[in-house]
Design a protein around this motif. Sequence first.
Motif, PDB file in Angstrom:
ATOM      1  N   CYS A  57     -40.621  73.856  35.148  1.00  0.00           N
ATOM      2  CA  CYS A  57     -39.714  72.774  34.757  1.00  0.00           C
ATOM      3  C   CYS A  57     -38.276  73.244  34.954  1.00  0.00           C
ATOM      4  CB  CYS A  57     -39.948  72.362  33.307  1.00  0.00           C
ATOM      5  SG  CYS A  57     -41.479  71.445  33.052  1.00  0.00           S
TER       6      CYS A  57
ATOM      7  N   ARG B 180     -43.748  78.681  21.991  1.00  0.00           N
ATOM      8  CA  ARG B 180     -42.374  78.168  22.109  1.00  0.00           C
ATOM      9  C   ARG B 180     -41.603  79.129  22.995  1.00  0.00           C
ATOM     10  NH1 ARG B 180     -39.899  76.869  16.660  1.00  0.00           N
ATOM     11  NH2 ARG B 180     -41.542  75.324  16.856  1.00  0.00           N
TER      12      ARG B 180
ATOM     13  N   PHE C 286     -45.350  76.501  32.761  1.00  0.00           N
ATOM     14  CA  PHE C 286     -44.776  75.178  32.507  1.00  0.00           C
ATOM     15  C   PHE C 286     -43.268  75.303  32.322  1.00  0.00           C
ATOM     16  CE2 PHE C 286     -43.378  72.094  29.224  1.00  0.00           C
ATOM     17  CZ  PHE C 286     -43.542  70.923  29.947  1.00  0.00           C
TER      18      PHE C 286
ATOM     19  N   GLU D 186     -32.820  76.243  28.161  1.00  0.00           N
ATOM     20  CA  GLU D 186     -33.682  75.160  27.694  1.00  0.00           C
ATOM     21  C   GLU D 186     -34.747  75.707  26.764  1.00  0.00           C
ATOM     22  OE1 GLU D 186     -33.953  71.475  29.346  1.00  0.00           O
ATOM     23  OE2 GLU D 186     -31.941  72.148  28.819  1.00  0.00           O
ATOM     24  N   ARG D 187     -35.298  74.808  25.936  1.00  0.00           N
ATOM     25  CA  ARG D 187     -36.373  75.164  24.994  1.00  0.00           C
ATOM     26  C   ARG D 187     -37.624  74.389  25.398  1.00  0.00           C
ATOM     27  NH1 ARG D 187     -38.701  72.629  20.396  1.00  0.00           N
ATOM     28  NH2 ARG D 187     -38.842  73.881  18.488  1.00  0.00           N
ATOM     29  N   TYR D 188     -38.735  75.094  25.464  1.00  0.00           N
ATOM     30  CA  TYR D 188     -40.012  74.455  25.818  1.00  0.00           C
ATOM     31  C   TYR D 188     -41.028  74.706  24.710  1.00  0.00           C
ATOM     32  CZ  TYR D 188     -37.823  74.226  30.384  1.00  0.00           C
ATOM     33  OH  TYR D 188     -36.954  73.966  31.405  1.00  0.00           O
ATOM     34  N   GLN D 189     -41.908  73.770  24.538  1.00  0.00           N
ATOM     35  CA  GLN D 189     -42.915  73.892  23.489  1.00  0.00           C
ATOM     36  C   GLN D 189     -44.252  73.380  24.013  1.00  0.00           C
ATOM     37  OE1 GLN D 189     -42.617  74.855  19.913  1.00  0.00           O
ATOM     38  NE2 GLN D 189     -44.785  74.985  20.418  1.00  0.00           N
ATOM     39  N   MET D 190     -45.270  74.217  23.881  1.00  0.00           N
ATOM     40  CA  MET D 190     -46.628  73.746  24.167  1.00  0.00           C
ATOM     41  C   MET D 190     -47.393  73.701  22.855  1.00  0.00           C
ATOM     42  SD  MET D 190     -49.564  75.313  26.640  1.00  0.00           S
ATOM     43  CE  MET D 190     -49.885  76.647  25.492  1.00  0.00           C
TER      44      MET D 190
ATOM     45  N   LYS E  64     -35.135  71.818  37.335  1.00  0.00           N
ATOM     46  CA  LYS E  64     -33.800  71.503  36.812  1.00  0.00           C
ATOM     47  C   LYS E  64     -32.716  72.281  37.569  1.00  0.00           C
ATOM     48  CE  LYS E  64     -35.757  70.700  32.254  1.00  0.00           C
ATOM     49  NZ  LYS E  64     -35.952  71.240  30.889  1.00  0.00           N
TER      50      LYS E  64
END
Lengths: 340, 534
Positions: B389, B307, B385, B199-203, B393
């Motif tokens: 997350c 990211r 985060f 997965e890709r996360y972005q703050m 999942k």
Amino acid sequence: MAKHRGRGMAAINYPIGMNLGGDPSQALVHSNPSGKFTVALSSIDLGQGMKSVTRQICAETLGVPVEDVYVDTADSDTGPHCMGSFASRGTHRVGNAVMAAAREARGVMMEAAAEELEVNASDLETDGRGNIHVKGAPHRSIAVKDVAIAAQFKQGKTISGRGIFLVPLSEVDPETGEMSPATCYAHACLVAEIEVDDETGEVAMVRMDSAYELGRALNPKLVEQQLVGGAWMGVSHALYETPEPYYPDPSHGPRDFNEYVMPGPGDICPHDIAVLERPAPDGPFGGKGPGEMCANPVLPAVANAIFNAIGVRINDLPITPEKVLRALKAQGGARPQARR
Amino acid sequence: MLEFRKEYFADERDENLNEIGKPTQRQDMVGHVTGTTTYFDDHKLAGLLHLKVLRSPHHHARIRGIDTGAAERAPGVRRVIRGADVPRNLNTLLSLLNFGKDDEPTLAVDKVRYKGEPVVAVVAHSEREAFEALAQIRVDYEPLPAVFDVEEALKAGAPVVNETYPKNSFEYHGRYDHQKLRFGDVERAFAEADHGLEERYQMSPIEHAPTETNGCVAAPETNGRYVVYTCAQGLFFSLDTCAKILDVPSNKLHFVGGTVGGGFGGKVDSLTEPLAILGAMLTGRPVRYVLGREEEMQFGSPRGAERIYVKDAVMRDGRITARKVTSYFDSGAYTRLSSYAVIKCAAHIPGPYTIPNVHADVYCVYTNRVPATAMRGFGVTAVDFAIECQMDKLAHLVGIDPMEFRILNAYRDGDMKAHRREAKNTALIECVQVAAEKAKWPIREEFRRMSSRAGGGGARAAVPHTPGTPAGGARPPAPQRTTYDRPPQPAQAPIFEPQKPSPSPPSPRQPTPAPATTQHGAARFSSVFGTRRR
């Protein structure tokens, strides 16, 4: 159109102090001739309570009432070096420096008292109320005030102490990342209950339940202040705040608190907190520090609760109503998951 | 509502204390709630002048020329300050720790690298006159292509943001554009796993938004010294930074602070102190430089964006067998502290879990935006985060309750962490148990009975075979280096007894300014990351 409730949780740990160490703090403790103590630091009170927690550490170590200690922050001419107030390092690093300085001052105080009482210093103890007496013989006692007067005007002793605390700097292996980043860690787990309006995309906080482990809680009220406030900063990060709402596009920067959105009093929800205390072996009286970490579990807990409520995963912070609505549209509507 | 759960770890605490553990009222409480506490901006000195800066309107541009003639003649103006007036107009904050190269000017000279970068400062009798003079300064800019995306910035041919780091990434150990973490064999674990998830996360960036904006008041003291009333989060950090930029011995500066209206990491950059002191030096008068709210929000350094890509391997029974993380810190146009956060992030992976195979590459990337800085949870908040997350999942994927899934994978005393140090003093399992109980979130009895103090160590204490690392495979962890990592102390000592300071504490900073060939008063620190300032 409907409102959907959901619950999500997250668990975290957090390193105390500057990563890799190498971040010393010093403290000086001295008594005036009335037996009142001053702690000289260059450490900063950002509102978190640095002065108060170091004051309690100093009083406990000296064995005098907290009212007899005053913490004077921060003047570079009088306060010795401190790396600064960041990295959740205040309680742990500065607290340890104050403890070391107070120990040294206590040593002189007990010697001065021993001379006045004509006993051995090792036979003396403090009562925590401003007196020093012979162990097992409370009537053979002298007030700290009288010890300070005698030390200053009769014995020519300075009741003072110096302290420094340093976690030596660790190296980092370029190939493996092997390193000693921190000496102790705080822990937390938080459950967020939220409500998503699938018409507006707005997410409302319903309640939070949490457990935080932060070493010994040196002052429970200061801990509460940090945990309650910090959790709200986490909510704000999760749902509201950013100066670049379309990052990496830098446009739409806010200029004031009308444009920079944060939760207000009407957005607050109940938050039940449990505090666990596993003392840090190298913390002052086992203290670690509740500073930064209390915000961290809220962000993922809220995101996970949104999934529980409407079945969408939002991987980009902050989770604005626009992002919620776009995700709902892409999914074809809310798909509530099993209630927790 | 707050409750103490004293039954946990009770055997590790001495509760026989006088002052510790009491809810004593803060010594500064009355001042704070009655509005009588003195902050830096309460120092209204006679003859006070005001400093304001002209900021770049471009994200990236060459400066062809600056015309300050009209501003210098404007009413109320005492002094116009340009880059050439700053004694050492290039610095990096962590040079005090001997980490990184000087890459940031106090006032831009040849180029502006972000919108809002200070170019010229004006010192005037009033804020209004300073603003009016700024409006009369003419700067001839040649706009340049800008880059805003961290992954775009790393591609060949991307605009060079900061010439000190021409590849748009901080240099680690003199040879890598990222910090590595290697523990075990993630590729083999992915091949053998029941499930994988990437997965890709972005703050996005976050503003500190302190009640009190960044600022200070600097004034000449007697004997050639300058006093600075400041809201800096690190008093000596700011003092030493100013001494370097202004090229004066540190004892010429007298910093007074300690009472700050909120920091959250946004007051460690010395955004205002060097120019305010320089203004006081050049005019002989007290100078106040305080950011307005708009400046604070737009150009005060934010928490940088991150990211993060996370790829996990998990078995049907819920055991996570591998975690691979690639993370990009958006440092903005200059380094400030992001290079440090990268190391802290690498140390934090894979989170508070015992995972036998871990792999991470963490980058500090330059883009044409406001330089990022520290903020609450620096280096950790965004990766927490992403990880948490991801944990939710994974639990969903294998059909296990997310609380039980955390407990199952939680680190315990005696486990080997990915940065190759033993986990000690852990308490994640207990936090999950208590939070579940408080939230009336049912978990099974076997998970309620687990403990951080049992079940760790043994096979979980081993450093696994790690392909591609110099040792070529399993080896015992290197000697532990922190005071905490010393062998356990005898049991009769109180457990909260602090360690003594290291036997030979480094000598204090050199009182004289460092010659050009040596580090600025920071000789005591070896370069732990292999990147020495030149």
